[in-house]
Design an enzyme around this catalytic site. Structure first.
Site, PDB file in Angstrom:
ATOM      1  CG  HIS A  54      -1.758  -1.054   1.515  1.00 13.40           C
ATOM      2  ND1 HIS A  54      -1.371  -2.189   2.155  1.00 13.40           N
ATOM      3  CD2 HIS A  54      -3.065  -1.216   1.217  1.00 13.40           C
ATOM      4  CE1 HIS A  54      -2.397  -3.021   2.234  1.00 13.40           C
ATOM      5  NE2 HIS A  54      -3.439  -2.450   1.672  1.00 13.40           N
ATOM      6  CG  ASP A  57       1.801  -1.263   3.379  1.00 13.91           C
ATOM      7  OD1 ASP A  57       1.136  -0.902   4.355  1.00 13.91           O
ATOM      8  OD2 ASP A  57       1.399  -2.106   2.546  1.00 13.91           O
ATOM      9  CG  MET A  88      -1.100  -5.859  -6.475  1.00 10.94           C
ATOM     10  SD  MET A  88      -1.156  -5.394  -4.728  1.00 10.94           S
ATOM     11  CE  MET A  88      -1.844  -6.869  -3.981  1.00 10.94           C
ATOM     12  CD  GLU A 181      -8.409  -8.195  -1.366  1.00 11.21           C
ATOM     13  OE1 GLU A 181      -7.445  -7.537  -1.813  1.00 11.21           O
ATOM     14  OE2 GLU A 181      -8.368  -8.797  -0.272  1.00 11.21           O
ATOM     15  CE  LYS A 183     -12.321  -8.891   5.539  1.00 17.62           C
ATOM     16  NZ  LYS A 183     -11.246  -8.273   6.325  1.00 17.62           N
ATOM     17  CD  GLU A 217      -7.834 -12.039   1.841  1.00 16.54           C
ATOM     18  OE1 GLU A 217      -7.330 -11.009   1.362  1.00 16.54           O
ATOM     19  OE2 GLU A 217      -8.012 -12.229   3.051  1.00 16.54           O
ATOM     20  CG  HIS A 220     -11.676 -11.312   1.846  1.00 14.24           C
ATOM     21  ND1 HIS A 220     -11.170 -10.230   1.174  1.00 14.24           N
ATOM     22  CD2 HIS A 220     -11.020 -11.352   3.033  1.00 14.24           C
ATOM     23  CE1 HIS A 220     -10.249  -9.646   1.927  1.00 14.24           C
ATOM     24  NE2 HIS A 220     -10.136 -10.316   3.051  1.00 14.24           N
ATOM     25  CG  ASP A 245      -5.035 -10.992  -1.882  1.00 11.10           C
ATOM     26  OD1 ASP A 245      -4.108 -10.896  -2.709  1.00 11.10           O
ATOM     27  OD2 ASP A 245      -5.505 -10.022  -1.257  1.00 11.10           O
ATOM     28  CG  ASP A 255      -9.940 -10.606   7.980  1.00 13.25           C
ATOM     29  OD1 ASP A 255      -9.561 -11.615   7.362  1.00 13.25           O
ATOM     30  OD2 ASP A 255      -9.611  -9.446   7.683  1.00 13.25           O
ATOM     31  CG  ASP A 257      -6.000 -11.835   6.706  1.00 11.65           C
ATOM     32  OD1 ASP A 257      -6.773 -12.249   5.815  1.00 11.65           O
ATOM     33  OD2 ASP A 257      -5.932 -10.642   7.029  1.00 11.65           O
ATOM     34  CG  ASP A 287      -3.803 -10.148   1.967  1.00 13.44           C
ATOM     35  OD1 ASP A 287      -3.036  -9.702   2.840  1.00 13.44           O
ATOM     36  OD2 ASP A 287      -4.895  -9.616   1.690  1.00 13.44           O
TER      37      ASP A 287
HETATM   38  C1  GLT Z   1      -5.797  -5.663   4.178  1.00 13.56           C
HETATM   39  C2  GLT Z   1      -6.894  -6.602   3.732  1.00 13.56           C
HETATM   40  C3  GLT Z   1      -6.507  -7.375   2.547  1.00 13.56           C
HETATM   41  C4  GLT Z   1      -6.278  -6.551   1.320  1.00 13.56           C
HETATM   42  C5  GLT Z   1      -5.137  -5.632   1.450  1.00 13.56           C
HETATM   43  C6  GLT Z   1      -5.081  -4.745   0.239  1.00 13.56           C
HETATM   44  S1  GLT Z   1      -5.101  -4.763   2.921  1.00 13.56           S
HETATM   45  O1  GLT Z   1      -4.777  -6.382   4.793  1.00 13.56           O
HETATM   46  O2  GLT Z   1      -7.215  -7.482   4.807  1.00 13.56           O
HETATM   47  O3  GLT Z   1      -7.422  -8.388   2.255  1.00 13.56           O
HETATM   48  O4  GLT Z   1      -5.936  -7.421   0.279  1.00 13.56           O
HETATM   49  O5  GLT Z   1      -5.629  -3.496   0.477  1.00 13.56           O
HETATM   50 MN    MN Z   2      -6.538  -9.461   0.547  1.00 16.24          MN
HETATM   51 MN    MN Z   3      -8.143 -10.731   4.508  1.00 16.58          MN
END
Ligand code: GLT
Ligand code: MN
Ligand code: MN
Length: 386
Positions: A54, A57, A88, A181, A183, A217, A220, A245, A255, A257, A287
């Site tokens: 980002h 970042d 990206m 993306e 979610k 993702e 998500h 992702d 969430d 991850d 991700d």
């Molecule tokens: C954040 C989010 C991710 C996105 C990122 C891109 S930022 O961590 O949870 O799923 O892909 O903005």
């Molecule tokens: Mn993501």
């Molecule tokens: Mn996520």
């Protein structure tokens, strides 16, 4: 080395993934902040190919233009030194309080304009570092109550924003594609354009649909209770799988991850198998982030684990293709004696007339079972290493 990551595997990580300092809604950071240059070094040590970011970042939101230039130049030097690329980039449109009611869909026109300005600058930054894909994750684009915002208005603002930014990219002559993306929720109670299906439909309403694809993702779609591989397949068929992702997620949780493949091995397997079968050649972006209990040595184990699991599952997919019993069952399942060939493919009046006149033995069709239990058990045994 069988499971050693190589550049051709296209494994990438966001600066925010290995750089995650373990802050959560209940606790302070547990890991010291590392600079982008240090994170590039960490990623090189584990054998990653790409690093994504980002805007903030890399460049703090309050950096002066001179600071920005120095940071970018140090970062590019580190990329050169360690042989990493930036496939990206994306914009942080969620951390600053200005985005508390969304960015492109904020009720405040000043916030909407600021979000556009911030994204144009971030696009410039991404392109300067070599990015060819630009991700839009609308984390704050949603509501907790629909009392204060008409979702149809929000949808139009979102369209206007993406249309505006497409024109900006075209105007600059950038070679850049957008990947949206979805979610379903978190950090908002409900996020607009909740799933891959929503995004694919939304893209077709935009002025430059050919420039825009999706960035699905794992976590998500799973949060929405959906089958991720089916979503990816639909995006693939539409020619819209611009990025992906990879991570993992337990259904019904926050969430998470998690490290790729750490929770649902079987679904991860079908995903890897799909990507490898169709020959997806884009980034395999992880991700995800390490557990809050990890130190940086364990963060490296986390990153290596994502790639290693992917490569193991890729090998399993190859074993699936070579497995005699599995292939025999598949041949049986998909058997085709050619009798229906004359009805297949595009419509013609003659085909329709022939098909209308044809007599099917419905009961015979209904008597046919499929050995999916046997097939699935073989997959389970393959994955368990039997
Ligand atoms: C954040 C989010 C991710 C996105 C990122 C891109 S930022 O961590 O949870 O799923 O892909 O903005
Ligand atoms: Mn993501
Ligand atoms: Mn996520």
């Amino acid at each position: 080395m069988r499971y050693t990551p190589k550049p051709e595997h296209r494994f990438s990580f966001g600066l925010w993934t290995v750089g995650n300092i373990g802050r959560d809604p209940f606790g302070d950071p547990v890991r010291a902040l590392r600079s982008p240059v240090q994170l590039v070094q960490l990623l090189a040590e584990v054998g990653a190919w790409g690093v994504n970011f980002h805007d903030n970042d890399l460049v703090p939101i309050d950096a002066t233009p001179a600071e920005r230039d120095r940071i970018v130049s140090d970062f590019k030097k580190a990329l050169d030194t360690h042989g990493l690329v930036v496939p990206m980039a994306t914009t942080n449109l969620f951390t600053h309080p200005a985005f508390r009611d969304g960015a492109f869909t904020s009720n405040d026109p000043k916030v909407r304009a600021y979000a556009l300005q911030k994204t144009m600058r971030a696009i410039d930054l991404g392109v300067e570092c070599g990015a060819s894909t630009y991700v839009f994750w609308g984390g704050r684009e949603g509501t907790e109550t629909d009392a204060g915002k008409n979702p149809a208005d929000a949808g139009k603002w979102f369209q206007e924003a993406i249309n505006f930014l497409c024109e900006y990219v075209i105007d600059q002559g950038y070679d850049l594609r957008f990947a949206l993306e979805p979610k379903p929720n978190e950090p908002r109670g409900d996020i607009y354009l909740a799933t891959v299906g929503h995004m694919l439909a939304f893209i077709e309403t935009l002025d430059h649909p050919q420039m825009i694809g999706v960035n699905p993702e794992v976590a998500h779609e799973r949060m929405a209770g959906l089958n991720f591989t089916h979503a990816v397949a639909q995006a693939w068929n539409a020619g819209k799988l611009f990025h992906i992702d990879l991570n993992d997620q337990n259904l019904g949780r926050y969430d998470q991850d998690f490290r790729f493949g750490s929770h649902n091995i079987k679904q991860a397997f079908f995903l890897v198998k799909f990507l490898e079968d169709v020959g997806y050649d884009g980034s395999r972006h992880f991700d995800a982030h390490a557990y809050r209990s990890s130190d940086y040595a364990d963060v490296k184990a986390f990153a290596s684990g994502c790639m290693r699991t992917y490569l193991i599952l890729k090998e399993k997919a190859e074993q699936f293709r070579q497995h005699t019993e599995i292939q025999d069952l598949l041949a049986q399942i998909t058997a085709d004696d050619g009798a229906m060939d004359r009805f297949k493919g595009r419509y013609s009046a003659e085909k329709a007339a022939n098909l209308t006149a044809y007599t099917f033995d419905r009961d015979e069709l209904g008597r046919r079972g499929q050995p999916y239990e046997r097939l699935d058990q073989l997959v389970i045994e393959l994955l368990l290493g039997i």
